[in-house]
Enzyme design. Structure first.
Site, PDB file in Angstrom:
ATOM      1  N   HIS A  98      30.588  -0.713  10.309  1.00 52.87           N
ATOM      2  CA  HIS A  98      29.474  -1.925  11.248  1.00 52.87           C
ATOM      3  C   HIS A  98      31.106  -2.645  12.286  1.00 52.87           C
ATOM      4  CE1 HIS A  98      31.392  -5.688  10.090  1.00 52.87           C
ATOM      5  NE2 HIS A  98      31.470  -5.027   8.757  1.00 52.87           N
ATOM      6  N   CYS A 112      33.364  -4.202   3.079  1.00 54.74           N
ATOM      7  CA  CYS A 112      33.099  -3.259   4.464  1.00 54.74           C
ATOM      8  C   CYS A 112      33.962  -2.280   5.618  1.00 54.74           C
ATOM      9  CB  CYS A 112      32.237  -3.764   5.326  1.00 54.74           C
ATOM     10  SG  CYS A 112      30.745  -4.741   5.105  1.00 54.74           S
TER      11      CYS A 112
END
Length: 431
Positions: A98, A112
């Protein structure tokens, strides 16, 4: 080259040009050691960015993943509703790619892979749900490979032959009546320019080849009991009450000691009675659109040697009449206890650059002809094959492709940077 030539190094304002210049499935490789992400079209790097992966205590897992979900704006369910723009989910347990406004040159996330906003936006446009993402410890890069053990697409159906009934032949019988003799012949049409490559409908298939597990053996036992008329329920590899009752019924019918247990000796007896071969030591599974559609036994020769973790992606060849395969070997150090459980004698040398680990592994895998034919009818652009010792992971389940987790060695233990350096002239950098 598969993408439009002449990119050079792009400024931020021209990143959207990249999204319209590449067609077909791409492959994304993230390096935790280098804190980089590279996008590959075949074996060519077409884009690259710095990233920030998980910090200590929240380390980003390594392995073979695929994009399960895409959302332009997502908010974290775990960390204070934190914004995650251009989110591309890799696991349902919370790992994703992301955008972020904080992408330092070191691991800083909660697991992440953070990317600069402009790059994340461009990457979001390039990818599709189901596209592969490989996360490694060190470097890894795909390379073209050709091997007779690789799956090939079915040939396009041959043109039907036509009757030719107006050919004039000279009579060979003396004093035969004058005039032409009309005959019926099979003459092939001139070949039409049809591509060899079949284009199966829907998403590309995902193939996993791994060692057979006790659960696989139980599936074979259940299927054989069902064939013999002893209802063991669905052959799912779970030895529940129904399977135990079927085993007891078989043991009673055969005059064997009745205990309801699926021992190796019992399995051999049941399979022999059902006219089946002994269980194979390998398994092949096929998924399409996140659902398993085929499972079958395969044979792994020299089972005491490691398979390693190999990943192969099919791409349409230049001209569109066949496919090419591109392979990546991932660094995966199996713990001693795992090697012992799998019957692997010792750690192999799969990471040595002088060897060809993918070809040597393909040499050892025997896929039944009927299964190879079925897969050939489904293979096409974007299909993938994962070969691994450890098989299914807990992350693999409903709504996923095959997810394979790895245990990379220490930083610098395995590197393909020499391959990457040859590609630098075509890298698009977006910082």
């Amino acid at each position: 080259m598969r993408f439009a030539a002449g990119f050079g190094l792009f400024a931020l304002t021209t990143t959207t040009a990249l999204a319209g210049a590449i067609e077909g499935p791409l492959q994304i490789i993230v390096s935790r050691d280098l804190q980089t992400l590279r996008v590959y079209d075949g074996d060519t790097v077409v884009a690259s960015s710095n990233v920030s992966s998980g910090k200590e205590g929240h380390t980003t897992p390594t392995g073979i993943f695929s994009i399960l979900e895409k959302k332009r704006m997502h908010h974290s369910n775990l960390y204070d509703d934190a914004p995650m723009p251009f989110m591309q989910r890799l696991t349902w347990s919370g790992i994703a790619l992301h955008a972020s406004n904080h992408v330092p040159a070191y691991p800083a996330s909660h697991g992440c892979v953070r990317m600069p906003d402009a790059f994340a936006k461009t990457l979001y446009r390039l990818t599709q749900r189901g596209g592969h993402v490989l996360i490694t410890g060190g470097d890894a890069a795909p390379r073209r490979i050709d091997h007779p053990g690789l799956f090939r697409p079915e040939a396009a159906p041959a043109d039907e032959r036509e009757f030719l009934s107006d050919a004039s032949l000279r009579p060979t019988i003396p004093n035969a009546s004058e005039g032409a003799v009309e005959v019926a012949m099979h003459m092939p049409k001139q070949p039409s320019p049809q591509p060899l490559l079949q284009r199966p409908a829907g998403d590309p298939i995902r193939i996993l080849i791994t060692r057979a597990t006790p659960r696989d053996a139980m599936k074979d036992l259940q299927a054989a009991l069902n064939t013999l008329g002893f209802d063991a329920g669905i052959a799912d590899g779970v030895a529940g009450q129904k399977t135990s009752e079927a085993i007891r019924a078989f043991q009673t019918a055969e005059g064997l000691p009745v205990d309801g247990k699926g021992s190796t000796a019992l399995m051999d007896t049941v399979l022999k009675k059902a006219g089946r071969d002994a269980p194979s030591n390998g398994r092949i599974s096929v998924r399409k659109e996140f659902q398993t559609i085929l499972e079958a036994p395969v044979t792994i020769k020299d089972p005491a040697a490691e398979l390693g973790t190999q990943f192969l992606l099919a791409r349409t060849a230049e001209g569109g009449d066949d496919i090419e395969w591109f392979a990546v070997t991932l660094d995966n150090r199996l713990p001693a206890a795992t090697r012992k459980r799998l019957g692997i004698a010792e750690e192999g040398s799969i990471a040595q650059p002088s060897s060809d680990p993918v070809a040597s592994v393909l040499d050892r895998i025997e896929v039944p002809d009927d299964i190879r034919e079925k897969i050939g009818a489904m293979i096409g652009d974007g299909a993938s094959v994962t070969i691994a010792d450890t098989g299914y992971e807990s992350e693999t389940g409903k709504g996923t492709d095959f997810i394979t987790l790895t245990r990379p060695g220490p930083p610098g233990a395995y590197s393909t940077s020499s391959v990457l350096r040859k590609k630098e002239s075509s890298i698009v950098r977006i910082e």
